[in-house]
Design a protein around this motif. Sequence first.
Motif, PDB file in Angstrom:
ATOM      1  N   TRP A   1      25.753  74.446 -40.392  1.00  0.00           N
ATOM      2  CA  TRP A   1      25.934  73.241 -39.592  1.00  0.00           C
ATOM      3  C   TRP A   1      26.834  72.238 -40.304  1.00  0.00           C
ATOM      4  N   ALA A   2      26.687  72.149 -41.627  1.00  0.00           N
ATOM      5  CA  ALA A   2      27.543  71.241 -42.396  1.00  0.00           C
ATOM      6  C   ALA A   2      29.007  71.656 -42.272  1.00  0.00           C
ATOM      7  N   GLY A   3      29.255  72.966 -42.248  1.00  0.00           N
ATOM      8  CA  GLY A   3      30.620  73.447 -42.055  1.00  0.00           C
ATOM      9  C   GLY A   3      31.187  73.034 -40.712  1.00  0.00           C
ATOM     10  N   GLU A   4      30.353  73.103 -39.675  1.00  0.00           N
ATOM     11  CA  GLU A   4      30.804  72.673 -38.343  1.00  0.00           C
ATOM     12  C   GLU A   4      31.107  71.179 -38.331  1.00  0.00           C
ATOM     13  N   ILE A   5      30.280  70.404 -39.025  1.00  0.00           N
ATOM     14  CA  ILE A   5      30.503  68.960 -39.095  1.00  0.00           C
ATOM     15  C   ILE A   5      31.816  68.656 -39.802  1.00  0.00           C
ATOM     16  N   MET A   6      32.062  69.357 -40.907  1.00  0.00           N
ATOM     17  CA  MET A   6      33.301  69.128 -41.654  1.00  0.00           C
ATOM     18  C   MET A   6      34.530  69.492 -40.814  1.00  0.00           C
ATOM     19  N   LYS A   7      34.420  70.536 -40.003  1.00  0.00           N
ATOM     20  CA  LYS A   7      35.523  70.904 -39.110  1.00  0.00           C
ATOM     21  C   LYS A   7      35.828  69.766 -38.138  1.00  0.00           C
ATOM     22  N   GLU A   8      34.777  69.178 -37.573  1.00  0.00           N
ATOM     23  CA  GLU A   8      34.967  68.076 -36.626  1.00  0.00           C
ATOM     24  C   GLU A   8      35.555  66.857 -37.312  1.00  0.00           C
ATOM     25  N   ILE A   9      35.114  66.594 -38.549  1.00  0.00           N
ATOM     26  CA  ILE A   9      35.651  65.453 -39.296  1.00  0.00           C
ATOM     27  C   ILE A   9      37.145  65.644 -39.549  1.00  0.00           C
ATOM     28  N   LEU A  10      37.527  66.849 -39.936  1.00  0.00           N
ATOM     29  CA  LEU A  10      38.944  67.142 -40.185  1.00  0.00           C
ATOM     30  C   LEU A  10      39.770  66.995 -38.919  1.00  0.00           C
ATOM     31  N   LYS A  11      39.180  67.353 -37.772  1.00  0.00           N
ATOM     32  CA  LYS A  11      39.889  67.193 -36.504  1.00  0.00           C
ATOM     33  C   LYS A  11      40.075  65.712 -36.167  1.00  0.00           C
ATOM     34  N   ILE A  12      39.016  64.928 -36.425  1.00  0.00           N
ATOM     35  CA  ILE A  12      39.068  63.505 -36.087  1.00  0.00           C
ATOM     36  C   ILE A  12      40.120  62.784 -36.916  1.00  0.00           C
ATOM     37  N   ILE A  13      40.179  63.088 -38.223  1.00  0.00           N
ATOM     38  CA  ILE A  13      41.125  62.380 -39.085  1.00  0.00           C
ATOM     39  C   ILE A  13      42.523  62.988 -39.024  1.00  0.00           C
TER      40      ILE A  13
ATOM     41  N   ASP B   1      29.690  55.144 -29.990  1.00  0.00           N
ATOM     42  CA  ASP B   1      29.677  56.606 -30.130  1.00  0.00           C
ATOM     43  C   ASP B   1      30.279  57.020 -31.466  1.00  0.00           C
ATOM     44  N   LEU B   2      31.363  56.380 -31.878  1.00  0.00           N
ATOM     45  CA  LEU B   2      31.981  56.683 -33.175  1.00  0.00           C
ATOM     46  C   LEU B   2      31.040  56.328 -34.316  1.00  0.00           C
ATOM     47  N   PHE B   3      30.364  55.183 -34.188  1.00  0.00           N
ATOM     48  CA  PHE B   3      29.402  54.758 -35.212  1.00  0.00           C
ATOM     49  C   PHE B   3      28.268  55.776 -35.349  1.00  0.00           C
ATOM     50  N   VAL B   4      27.775  56.250 -34.206  1.00  0.00           N
ATOM     51  CA  VAL B   4      26.683  57.234 -34.228  1.00  0.00           C
ATOM     52  C   VAL B   4      27.147  58.531 -34.869  1.00  0.00           C
ATOM     53  N   LYS B   5      28.346  58.976 -34.539  1.00  0.00           N
ATOM     54  CA  LYS B   5      28.859  60.222 -35.094  1.00  0.00           C
ATOM     55  C   LYS B   5      29.073  60.117 -36.601  1.00  0.00           C
ATOM     56  N   ILE B   6      29.603  58.983 -37.042  1.00  0.00           N
ATOM     57  CA  ILE B   6      29.796  58.787 -38.484  1.00  0.00           C
ATOM     58  C   ILE B   6      28.448  58.730 -39.199  1.00  0.00           C
ATOM     59  N   SER B   7      27.489  58.029 -38.590  1.00  0.00           N
ATOM     60  CA  SER B   7      26.147  57.934 -39.181  1.00  0.00           C
ATOM     61  C   SER B   7      25.506  59.305 -39.292  1.00  0.00           C
ATOM     62  N   PHE B   8      25.649  60.106 -38.240  1.00  0.00           N
ATOM     63  CA  PHE B   8      25.091  61.457 -38.268  1.00  0.00           C
ATOM     64  C   PHE B   8      25.724  62.299 -39.367  1.00  0.00           C
ATOM     65  N   SER B   9      27.042  62.244 -39.473  1.00  0.00           N
ATOM     66  CA  SER B   9      27.741  63.048 -40.480  1.00  0.00           C
ATOM     67  C   SER B   9      27.308  62.664 -41.884  1.00  0.00           C
ATOM     68  N   ILE B  10      27.242  61.363 -42.153  1.00  0.00           N
ATOM     69  CA  ILE B  10      26.848  60.894 -43.482  1.00  0.00           C
ATOM     70  C   ILE B  10      25.403  61.283 -43.785  1.00  0.00           C
ATOM     71  N   CYS B  11      24.501  61.029 -42.828  1.00  0.00           N
ATOM     72  CA  CYS B  11      23.081  61.342 -43.027  1.00  0.00           C
ATOM     73  C   CYS B  11      22.869  62.843 -43.229  1.00  0.00           C
ATOM     74  N   PHE B  12      23.575  63.643 -42.442  1.00  0.00           N
ATOM     75  CA  PHE B  12      23.396  65.097 -42.540  1.00  0.00           C
ATOM     76  C   PHE B  12      23.870  65.616 -43.891  1.00  0.00           C
ATOM     77  N   ILE B  13      25.084  65.239 -44.281  1.00  0.00           N
ATOM     78  CA  ILE B  13      25.627  65.721 -45.554  1.00  0.00           C
ATOM     79  C   ILE B  13      24.772  65.236 -46.720  1.00  0.00           C
ATOM     80  N   GLN B  14      24.321  63.992 -46.648  1.00  0.00           N
ATOM     81  CA  GLN B  14      23.534  63.435 -47.753  1.00  0.00           C
ATOM     82  C   GLN B  14      22.162  64.086 -47.866  1.00  0.00           C
ATOM     83  N   THR B  15      21.442  64.205 -46.729  1.00  0.00           N
ATOM     84  CA  THR B  15      20.062  64.685 -46.781  1.00  0.00           C
ATOM     85  C   THR B  15      19.952  66.200 -46.722  1.00  0.00           C
ATOM     86  N   ARG B  16      20.708  66.829 -45.828  1.00  0.00           N
ATOM     87  CA  ARG B  16      20.522  68.256 -45.579  1.00  0.00           C
ATOM     88  C   ARG B  16      21.452  69.152 -46.395  1.00  0.00           C
ATOM     89  N   VAL B  17      22.369  68.550 -47.130  1.00  0.00           N
ATOM     90  CA  VAL B  17      23.231  69.347 -48.003  1.00  0.00           C
ATOM     91  C   VAL B  17      23.024  68.939 -49.460  1.00  0.00           C
TER      92      VAL B  17
END
Length: 312
Positions: free
Chosen positions: A290-302, A227-243
């Motif tokens: 959506w990228a902002g929401e992802i960054m919020k979750e990343i900040l919470k995780i770390i 699950d962590l691997f999938v979430k990290i993959s999603f975050s990286i793919c989203f920021i790279q492709t959609r931002v």
Amino acid sequence: VVLLFPNTLYSVTNEMGDPNGDANDEISAMVNFSPLHDSPTFVSPEFAQNNITTILYITFALSIFSIVSYIWAATFLFPGVQRKSSSKYPPTPLRASFQYVNIIFNAYLAYLGVYYLYFDPLRFDKDNYDAVSERIQGWDHLAIISNAQIAFQLWSIPHCVMLKEGTVMMIHHIFVLIIALMSAFFTNGFRFYTAFFYGIIEISSVPLSTMNMLESHDLSKAYLLFDLFVKISFSICFIQTRVIMWNLRVRDFVYVCTGLLMSATTLSAKLSLSLIVVIVFFLTCLQLMWAGEIMKEILKIIGITKRGGKRK
């Protein structure tokens, strides 16, 4: 990215092939868009018929696979009474089949995008896109990506209604359907850009659908590392492709589309091109939201911020 690195943008080249995009500010004066308006509004009847046939075939295939996966989920995953779930979206056979089809077909769209953006022989022939006009017309062989995206939206919109995916997602799907229809059936369809905007960006949808499936099936805690691997993959793919990649390319697209809009003389052309600009602006804002929401979750995780949003 756009403000800090303007010279790295995937910018419009002038007719002499200036790769630095220094002529962008004077593109209207350097590029004559008027002849493009003399072309027929819609593609040829033969081309349109081929597109319609392809869309119907893909929609039918999606429906068949959806039905098969629904029967499988209803028989083996959720037999009898629906089990309870702590997920915001409780698992049902319909939701399960929706997620399965999403994973597979988004992977297919991503494959098409990667192939036609990085391995298409015509991409290596600079003359095919050096002129701005070549980015507006032609590239008919890329209609397969538009057709696949149209079929996917025609299939997914009813599912979003049944699964109550929310207003924003519905607007997103409808806008993507509208702009994909324009790419498939308008002569000035901007098919040059479809490999990225209809294909590459769906790379992030694969881990997203996988993440949603794990959450709805309450498997996130059972498979923490995956699950962590999938979430990290999603975050990286989203920021790279959609931002990052999105903003590097959307400026070029909007500039070309706006140039065509400013030179339009008919009301229908002005309305259709204005609609494209509005849709692209909305979708760009949506990606950033959506990228902002992802960054919020990343900040919470770390651990930089707490669940309540306060800094430690």
